[in-house]
Design an enzyme around this catalytic site. Structure first.
Site, PDB file in Angstrom:
ATOM      1  N   HIS A  12       0.744  -1.224  -0.009  1.00 48.06           N
ATOM      2  CA  HIS A  12       0.144  -0.203  -0.118  1.00 48.06           C
ATOM      3  C   HIS A  12       0.807   1.194   0.001  1.00 48.06           C
ATOM      4  O   HIS A  12       1.453   1.653   1.099  1.00 48.06           O
ATOM      5  CB  HIS A  12      -1.001   0.074   1.220  1.00 48.06           C
ATOM      6  CG  HIS A  12      -1.927   1.089   1.299  1.00 48.06           C
ATOM      7  ND1 HIS A  12      -3.311   0.932   1.504  1.00 48.06           N
ATOM      8  CD2 HIS A  12      -1.821   2.373   1.153  1.00 48.06           C
ATOM      9  CE1 HIS A  12      -3.879   2.071   1.398  1.00 48.06           C
ATOM     10  NE2 HIS A  12      -3.051   2.963   1.239  1.00 48.06           N
ATOM     11  N   HIS A  14       1.457   5.190  -1.735  1.00 47.77           N
ATOM     12  CA  HIS A  14       1.453   6.556  -2.542  1.00 47.77           C
ATOM     13  C   HIS A  14       2.549   7.127  -3.068  1.00 47.77           C
ATOM     14  O   HIS A  14       3.555   7.368  -2.275  1.00 47.77           O
ATOM     15  CB  HIS A  14       0.698   7.443  -1.753  1.00 47.77           C
ATOM     16  CG  HIS A  14      -0.830   7.226  -1.237  1.00 47.77           C
ATOM     17  ND1 HIS A  14      -1.769   7.178  -1.898  1.00 47.77           N
ATOM     18  CD2 HIS A  14      -1.179   6.513  -0.111  1.00 47.77           C
ATOM     19  CE1 HIS A  14      -3.071   6.904  -1.152  1.00 47.77           C
ATOM     20  NE2 HIS A  14      -2.261   6.332   0.033  1.00 47.77           N
ATOM     21  N   LYS A  97      -9.394  -0.515  -6.225  1.00 45.67           N
ATOM     22  CA  LYS A  97      -9.528   0.028  -5.185  1.00 45.67           C
ATOM     23  C   LYS A  97     -10.876   0.701  -4.626  1.00 45.67           C
ATOM     24  O   LYS A  97     -11.192   1.315  -5.688  1.00 45.67           O
ATOM     25  CB  LYS A  97      -8.124   1.197  -4.944  1.00 45.67           C
ATOM     26  CG  LYS A  97      -8.367   2.002  -3.549  1.00 45.67           C
ATOM     27  CD  LYS A  97      -8.046   1.076  -2.471  1.00 45.67           C
ATOM     28  CE  LYS A  97      -8.026   1.783  -0.987  1.00 45.67           C
ATOM     29  NZ  LYS A  97      -6.723   2.635  -0.958  1.00 45.67           N
ATOM     30  N   HIS A 134     -10.585   0.889   1.443  1.00 42.25           N
ATOM     31  CA  HIS A 134     -10.138   1.896   2.584  1.00 42.25           C
ATOM     32  C   HIS A 134     -11.697   1.704   3.503  1.00 42.25           C
ATOM     33  O   HIS A 134     -12.684   2.343   2.888  1.00 42.25           O
ATOM     34  CB  HIS A 134     -10.183   3.432   1.861  1.00 42.25           C
ATOM     35  CG  HIS A 134      -9.843   4.392   3.169  1.00 42.25           C
ATOM     36  ND1 HIS A 134      -8.722   5.339   3.122  1.00 42.25           N
ATOM     37  CD2 HIS A 134     -10.525   4.832   4.116  1.00 42.25           C
ATOM     38  CE1 HIS A 134      -8.696   6.004   4.054  1.00 42.25           C
ATOM     39  NE2 HIS A 134      -9.774   5.519   4.753  1.00 42.25           N
ATOM     40  N   HIS A 172      -4.685  -0.667   5.786  1.00 37.25           N
ATOM     41  CA  HIS A 172      -4.393   0.221   6.766  1.00 37.25           C
ATOM     42  C   HIS A 172      -5.312   0.328   8.224  1.00 37.25           C
ATOM     43  O   HIS A 172      -5.731   1.179   8.488  1.00 37.25           O
ATOM     44  CB  HIS A 172      -4.144   1.600   6.344  1.00 37.25           C
ATOM     45  CG  HIS A 172      -5.062   2.418   5.336  1.00 37.25           C
ATOM     46  ND1 HIS A 172      -6.663   2.066   5.833  1.00 37.25           N
ATOM     47  CD2 HIS A 172      -4.974   3.081   4.492  1.00 37.25           C
ATOM     48  CE1 HIS A 172      -6.919   2.757   4.908  1.00 37.25           C
ATOM     49  NE2 HIS A 172      -6.385   3.332   4.002  1.00 37.25           N
ATOM     50  N   ASP A 246       1.212   2.722   3.542  1.00 35.57           N
ATOM     51  CA  ASP A 246       0.362   3.880   3.453  1.00 35.57           C
ATOM     52  C   ASP A 246       1.194   5.116   3.522  1.00 35.57           C
ATOM     53  O   ASP A 246       0.764   6.196   3.759  1.00 35.57           O
ATOM     54  CB  ASP A 246      -0.827   3.960   4.206  1.00 35.57           C
ATOM     55  CG  ASP A 246      -1.963   4.782   3.794  1.00 35.57           C
ATOM     56  OD1 ASP A 246      -1.799   5.284   2.581  1.00 35.57           O
ATOM     57  OD2 ASP A 246      -2.554   5.560   4.910  1.00 35.57           O
TER      58      ASP A 246
END
Length: 344
Positions: A12, A14, A97, A134, A172, A246
């Site tokens: 996970h 970004h 996602k 999420h 997460h 994350d």
């Protein structure tokens, strides 16, 4: 003291795009063999062509000679179709996602009602492509510290019941509720856990003044029972839980503003942070499974061939790093860490 382990993966992550991407991708590439790349750009990555274009941008931004492999993900909207899923798979997209609309950064195009996606989820179940979630509700009347637990009750339980063969990664996770849910679910339900949710609780963010660089979504929870439940399960050796940082980079100005954005940047020292956690729990021998094996097993991928070496060595995290045309304050800035990645 030092030890060698199979190179880990980040399930996970970004990395943004443009100049921001170029300034940070090398940090992850130095540690991880692969990473699941989050698709919440602006505009988001909603089809196979966009995913392929984004992957090429990431590959072109890597340091020369890097073998890092970005794994691409489709961003689900109310209008995502089974055809979109098939085209994504045909172009090596590995997952899709679910962002509830408005739940976090660049999620305004997310799903407003999970029922609108049921034909798409049925297709994902048949094609064995994981749903990454999420897991928070977004209604204003729900206390922010309860959003994950309410999501389990109102959404996730029903999805698992309606699609019993759908692979789901509850991303997460932050609560004992989520730990218990995953433990009680069948083998196709897994979860990622971040280093900051293992190392911090809401007191760290709020006591002695608000610390914007500790603000993330899902928000940090109580030490007891939530942080302690996360610590217990990651060091238990249970293969349903694996590494997902994350790591979410934002400029210092955007974090330290009147309405600071959510996200904690950990890519610069992710594996060292996890090593500290596992050592403190007297479970350093369990780190390789959590970091390097369990996620690969879930995604039906081989383990990385490369290895990394961690050394018991104090070092100080810099106050900031260059980030695009600004700078970024990393997690644990100016603090001393007790493990150091020294080679691969």
């Amino acid at each position: 003291m030092q030890f060698k382990m199979i190179q880990p993966d980040d399930w996970h992550l970004h990395v943004r795009s443009g100049a921001a991407l170029k300034s940070i991708i090398g940090m992850t590439a130095a540690q991880m063999g692969r990473a699941i790349i989050m698709p919440n750009l602006n505009p988001p990555v909603t089809n196979a062509l966009q995913a392929c274009t984004y992957k090429e941008e990431i590959l072109s931004a890597l340091p020369k000679g890097s073998k890092f492999n970005p794994l691409m993900v489709l961003y689900l909207t109310d209008n995502t179709t089974p055809k979109d899923i098939q085209e994504a798979i045909d172009n090596s997209v590995v997952a899709a996602k679910l962002y509830p609309a408005g739940v976090t950064t660049n999620s305004d195009s997310g799903v407003t009602n999970i029922a609108k996606l049921y034909p798409t989820l049925e297709s994902m179940q048949k094609l064995d492509i994981p749903l990454l979630v999420h897991g928070e509700v977004t209604r204003a009347e729900v206390d922010i510290f309860d959003c994950e637990a309410v999501f389990i009750d109102e959404v996730l339980n029903q999805v698992v019941s309606d699609f019993p063969e759908l692979k789901i990664v509850f991303e997460h996770i932050t609560t004992k509720d989520a730990v218990d849910f995953v433990l009680a679910s069948h083998h196709k339900i897994a979860a990622t856990i971040t280093p900051h949710h293992l190392l911090l609780n809401r007191n760290d963010m709020l006591m002695g003044g608000i610390k914007p660089h500790y603000f993330c979504l899902p928000v940090l929870k109580r030490k007891n029972p939530h942080q302690l439940a996360l610590l217990d399960v990651v060091t238990s050796g249970n293969s349903k839980f694996f590494l997902g940082t994350d790591s979410a980079p934002h400029t210092k100005a955007n974090k330290e503003s009147a309405c600071g954005c959510a996200g904690i940047f950990t890519a610069h020292c992710a594996i060292e942070l996890y090593a500290m956690v596992f050592e403190c729990q007297n479970s350093i021998d369990k780190l390789e499974g959590f970091a390097s094996k369990f996620g690969a097993d879930f995604y039906n991928l081989p383990y990385n061939i490369q290895t990394i070496t961690l050394k018991k060595q104090d070092w100080t995290v810099p106050e900031s790093y260059p980030f695009a045309y600004s700078d970024i304050v990393p997690f644990m800035a100016t603090k001393t860490l007790s493990w150091k990645l020294i080679g691969s």
